[in-house]
Design a protein around this motif. Sequence first.
Motif, short mmCIF file in Angstrom:
data_model
loop_
_atom_site.label_atom_id
_atom_site.label_comp_id
_atom_site.label_asym_id
_atom_site.label_seq_id
_atom_site.Cartn_x
_atom_site.Cartn_y
_atom_site.Cartn_z
N VAL A 206 0.83 -1.20 0.00
CA VAL A 206 0.00 0.00 0.00
C VAL A 206 0.87 1.26 0.00
O VAL A 206 0.57 2.23 -0.69
CB VAL A 206 -0.95 0.01 1.22
N LEU A 207 1.96 1.24 0.74
CA LEU A 207 2.88 2.38 0.76
C LEU A 207 3.48 2.61 -0.62
O LEU A 207 3.57 3.75 -1.08
CB LEU A 207 3.98 2.16 1.80
N ARG A 208 3.88 1.53 -1.29
CA ARG A 208 4.48 1.67 -2.62
C ARG A 208 3.47 2.29 -3.60
O ARG A 208 3.81 3.18 -4.38
CB ARG A 208 4.96 0.32 -3.13
N ILE A 209 2.25 1.78 -3.55
CA ILE A 209 1.22 2.28 -4.48
C ILE A 209 0.91 3.75 -4.21
O ILE A 209 0.89 4.59 -5.12
CB ILE A 209 -0.05 1.43 -4.35
N ARG A 210 0.68 4.08 -2.95
CA ARG A 210 0.28 5.44 -2.61
C ARG A 210 1.42 6.43 -2.80
O ARG A 210 1.21 7.60 -3.12
CB ARG A 210 -0.26 5.47 -1.18
N ALA A 211 2.66 5.98 -2.59
CA ALA A 211 3.81 6.85 -2.82
C ALA A 211 3.96 7.17 -4.30
O ALA A 211 4.25 8.32 -4.68
CB ALA A 211 5.09 6.21 -2.29
N LEU A 212 3.74 6.19 -5.16
CA LEU A 212 3.84 6.44 -6.60
C LEU A 212 2.70 7.36 -7.07
O LEU A 212 2.90 8.23 -7.92
CB LEU A 212 3.81 5.12 -7.37
N THR A 332 5.45 8.41 6.80
CA THR A 332 5.30 9.76 6.27
C THR A 332 6.56 10.17 5.52
O THR A 332 6.48 10.77 4.43
CB THR A 332 5.03 10.76 7.40
N ALA A 333 7.72 9.87 6.09
CA ALA A 333 8.99 10.24 5.45
C ALA A 333 9.11 9.58 4.08
O ALA A 333 9.42 10.24 3.08
CB ALA A 333 10.16 9.83 6.33
N GLY A 334 8.86 8.29 4.02
CA GLY A 334 8.95 7.59 2.75
C GLY A 334 7.97 8.10 1.73
O GLY A 334 8.32 8.31 0.55
N TYR A 335 6.75 8.32 2.14
CA TYR A 335 5.71 8.82 1.23
C TYR A 335 6.05 10.21 0.71
O TYR A 335 5.96 10.48 -0.48
CB TYR A 335 4.38 8.84 1.98
N MET A 336 6.47 11.10 1.61
CA MET A 336 6.71 12.49 1.22
C MET A 336 7.96 12.66 0.37
O MET A 336 8.10 13.66 -0.33
CB MET A 336 6.80 13.36 2.47
N ILE A 337 8.87 11.72 0.42
CA ILE A 337 10.03 11.78 -0.48
C ILE A 337 9.55 11.73 -1.93
O ILE A 337 10.03 12.47 -2.79
CB ILE A 337 11.03 10.65 -0.18
N PHE A 338 8.56 10.89 -2.20
CA PHE A 338 8.00 10.81 -3.55
C PHE A 338 7.24 12.08 -3.90
O PHE A 338 7.24 12.52 -5.06
CB PHE A 338 7.09 9.58 -3.67
N TYR A 339 6.58 12.67 -2.91
CA TYR A 339 5.92 13.98 -3.09
C TYR A 339 6.95 15.01 -3.53
O TYR A 339 6.73 15.77 -4.48
CB TYR A 339 5.27 14.37 -1.77
N SER A 340 8.08 15.04 -2.86
CA SER A 340 9.13 16.03 -3.16
C SER A 340 9.72 15.79 -4.55
O SER A 340 9.94 16.75 -5.30
CB SER A 340 10.22 15.94 -2.09
N ILE A 341 9.96 14.54 -4.89
CA ILE A 341 10.51 14.23 -6.21
C ILE A 341 9.52 14.63 -7.30
O ILE A 341 9.90 15.19 -8.34
CB ILE A 341 10.85 12.73 -6.32
N GLY A 342 8.23 14.38 -7.05
CA GLY A 342 7.21 14.77 -8.02
C GLY A 342 7.16 16.27 -8.22
O GLY A 342 7.06 16.76 -9.35
N SER A 343 7.22 17.01 -7.12
CA SER A 343 7.20 18.47 -7.21
C SER A 343 8.38 19.00 -8.00
O SER A 343 8.23 19.90 -8.84
CB SER A 343 7.20 19.08 -5.80
#
Length: 390
Positions: A206-212, A332-343
Amino acid sequence: MSRYVALLFAVACGLAVSNIYYAQPLLDALASEFGISHASVGIVITVTQICYALGLFFLVPLGDSQNQRLLIVGMMLFTAVALIVVGFAPTIPVLFTGLAVVGMLAVVTQVLVSYASTLAAPNERGRIVGQVTSGVVIGILLARTVAGVFTDLLGWRSVYLVSAALTLLMAGALFWLLPNYRVEKPSLAYPQLLRSVLELFVQERVLRIRALLAFLIFTAFSTLWTSLLLPLSSPPLSLSHTAIGAFGLAGVVGALAAARAGRLADRGLGQRTTGIALLLLLVSWLPIRYTEFSLLALVIGIVLLDLAVQAVHVTNQSLIFTVRPEARSRLTAGYMIFYSIGSSTGSIVSTSIYAYAGWSGVCLFGAGVSALALLFWALTLRTPDIVKKE
């Protein structure tokens, strides 16, 4: 959690995250003051964003091993000091040092979101996460407007000095008003804590899917908000910076409307909410495409896009927080890293596309990313919404 405490969390998040977005409308002023060429002044944003990503990995996981209340207050106090350094910076190295620290400590927003989810009852967690996260998005959207107004009135340094004063006040308010909630913390050494962030990606689908999904939606989000200045400031529109910043208010409307997405996640409707929101995200690019012909169409598109992005973001966090209650900060840290990369991806790609293909090219790219997110969601539908175990 009372509405008053949830509002305090939201305001604190908005204040903290806005610190890394103030510089965007100030680039001309910074270039003039410090003798930085316009071709190189973008490094100001790059330094801040890189340090923000570093803070996500190296600081946010501490929320799972340290007293979160004291960690939050301490990070905000150091943020205030760094903002003062920026406000009085006499040279480029001092300016960049202050901005780097500000960027790294801005991740206190993620510690706040994680702490809020811990304090919330299981049946209200999605709602609380939605309210608190809305403060983050509103802070991002209004930072440009606030920075522009203060710069016009008192100069660019006033932006950071006023923010420093407000951050100090907020640190005091959080220290006195936040409950000193104690939970059993994992006995992990710091290197183990960091390594476990990577292990969570391996262990939790679920973390992998939601992070992507986060990577894709924030690529689309940043594509709009980074490049929007270009057509609005160019003929035939030629709007002022103040007028351009005012469009952030339309985004706030969408962000506030999406705060209710957390309630739907609490009811087990996270997948349905995600699908509808991603469809709206794709549709939003149609009115945005006509920005150069109709500002009303732009406003409609902005509301739809911000509503969609915020709804998916809130749902994402609501779902991943149910996976490992003892590891919410690391999740949260793992998820938001993908947020930052996307931004960062949206910012870099959109401005490059605009130079070669204009606003139509930017909108086509944004729609393509949105369509990819919708397709990815559809392909992962077999992952059910998580049933809360608490």
